[in-house]
Structure formats: C-alpha cells, structure tokens
Scaffold this active site. Sequence first.
Site, PDB file in Angstrom:
ATOM      1  N   HIS A 206       0.831  -1.214   0.000  1.00  0.00           N
ATOM      2  CA  HIS A 206       0.000   0.000   0.000  1.00  0.00           C
ATOM      3  C   HIS A 206       0.865   1.263   0.000  1.00  0.00           C
ATOM      4  O   HIS A 206       1.996   1.239   0.504  1.00  0.00           O
ATOM      5  CB  HIS A 206      -0.874   0.047   1.266  1.00  0.00           C
ATOM      6  CG  HIS A 206      -2.033  -0.904   1.280  1.00  0.00           C
ATOM      7  ND1 HIS A 206      -2.300  -1.735   2.356  1.00  0.00           N
ATOM      8  CD2 HIS A 206      -2.994  -1.154   0.369  1.00  0.00           C
ATOM      9  CE1 HIS A 206      -3.396  -2.449   2.101  1.00  0.00           C
ATOM     10  NE2 HIS A 206      -3.830  -2.118   0.902  1.00  0.00           N
TER      11      HIS A 206
ATOM     12  N   CYS B 141      -3.338   0.628   9.707  1.00  0.00           N
ATOM     13  CA  CYS B 141      -4.439  -0.233   9.232  1.00  0.00           C
ATOM     14  C   CYS B 141      -5.324  -0.753  10.361  1.00  0.00           C
ATOM     15  O   CYS B 141      -6.423  -1.234  10.105  1.00  0.00           O
ATOM     16  CB  CYS B 141      -3.890  -1.380   8.407  1.00  0.00           C
ATOM     17  SG  CYS B 141      -2.676  -2.352   9.256  1.00  0.00           S
TER      18      CYS B 141
END
Length: 266
Positions: free
Chosen positions: A172, A259
């Site tokens: 990511h 996250c």
Amino acid sequence: MTDAHPGLSCRFTRAITRRPAATIARGLRAIDLGDPDLTLFERQHAAYRAALEAAGVAVTLLPPLEAFPDSVFIEDAALCFPGLAVALKPGAPSRRGESAALLPDLEAAFGRVVGLPETASIDGGDILTTDREVLVGLSARTDAAGIEALAAALAPFGYRVRRAETPAGVLHLKSDCATLGDDAVLATPRLAAAGCFAGYRVVETAGGEEAAANAIRVNDRVLLAAGFPRTAERLDKAGYALTVLDLSEAAKLDGGLSCLSLRFAG
Ligand code: CIR
C-alpha cells in the site's frame, strides 16, 4: 483540498477498531513469516488501543468477523472525515465484503456515509490524507477506477484527490509513508524520490527501516512500530513525541499501525 484543513490529518477524538478474528492465520500475506499468534495479537491490539486512548482518542472496539480473516485491518474498508465516511471497495477478493459488514457501524458513527461503484477497487491503506489533499496510490489493490470514483465522491465535500504511485512490490501507499500534520510526512527514500511530496517537509525513514514508515500521528504523539531505532531518533530530533508499539503479529500479515484503526474527529 479546495482549502487547507488544518489538523484534518492528525487531530482525532474517536477511532473505530475491530478485534482480530480467530481465523486470523488465514489472512493474506506477501511472504510467509509464520502464522500470527491470536493471543499475542490480541494483547498487542489492546496495547495499540490503549496508546490511542492515551493520545486523547475514544476507541470503539467492534466484534471480530470470522468470515474475514483480515478484517482487523479495518482501515482498508473505509475512509473517514469529520461527519463523513466513504465505504471503500477493498481490492482483494477475500476482503471485498468487509466494507458492507462495516456499513451499519459507519452509519451509526457518521452523519453521512457515501459508497463507491462496484467497478472500483480501492483500499484505505493506499489513501494518505494530509491537511491539504487526499493522496491515493495506484497499487495491486487500488485501480484507476477506484481513484476516480473516490475523487467524484469527495468533490462535493471540498476534498481534493491526487493520484500517486505506490512503489512496485509494496502493498500500500501507506506502507511507505505517513502524514505528520502541518505539511510534513514520514516517507521511505524510495517513495520520496518518486516526487509525490513536492511542497511537503519530508522526514525519511533510515536505511533498512522502510517498515517504520507506516506510523500514525495522533494528536500530540506519533505512534511508531518497535524495531526502528534510527528512524525513531530522526523523529525525536524533529520534535515529535513518540509512542513505540510492538505489533509483530500484525506485521506477519503485512499490517502496520495505520491499518488497525479508523481515526476521525467528531
Ligand atoms: C492484506 O494483505 O490485505 C492484509 N493482510 C494486510 C492489510 C494491511 N492494511 C494496511 O496496511 N492498510
């Protein structure tokens, strides 16, 4: 953004987290470093929630979703602003349904929740909100349709989306960067070299400490993963107050600090 939003990226009063599922060992991973230990994961998750609370954030803990082994990584399913949430479209097929499962909780917490079309793929891990823009990295999980759909959804609210490239082989965008507020970012040298942070003050992670980049600024503290002493020293010298957390079990599934929560003001 249309205008600067001071504090948007790092001033928070609330966070939503989700307890790790007993199925966590079936979570996705790029490299097999061994299965995470659920008991230790839960202990580290509790310490993470306590660190958010110590930084001034009221933390909601949602029940585990056994059908979704990666659902503890709740950031990938939604994007939050004051009074507004976007239900995202996680790019991994096994994670696609996490967003719908979260919807009732988003509707309870936000005055407005907007969705994205089924044709879009976009993970929260690829979205870096700063005080002036929403930077989204193209990646194996986030496609051009996802970025365009997010830009269209946010335009009426005055948030500007800019496209970036997640470095090749990196899960990511935020695996490689974090907002530090006040037009400053923490970033890996490889992402900083790509030029997407022109106009920002960049604190670079130390050589060999790329995984330190997935930190989070929460009010007056920066939460940083354990094991990155030279990056910690750089942040300390730059004036940031650090809370260092051991998240070894999340790291086995390519998860970091950002996250594990949805953070917002409101
Ligand atoms: C995945 O591959 O989707 C999970 N195992 C890890 C997701 C980490 N998410 C994030 O950094 N935003």
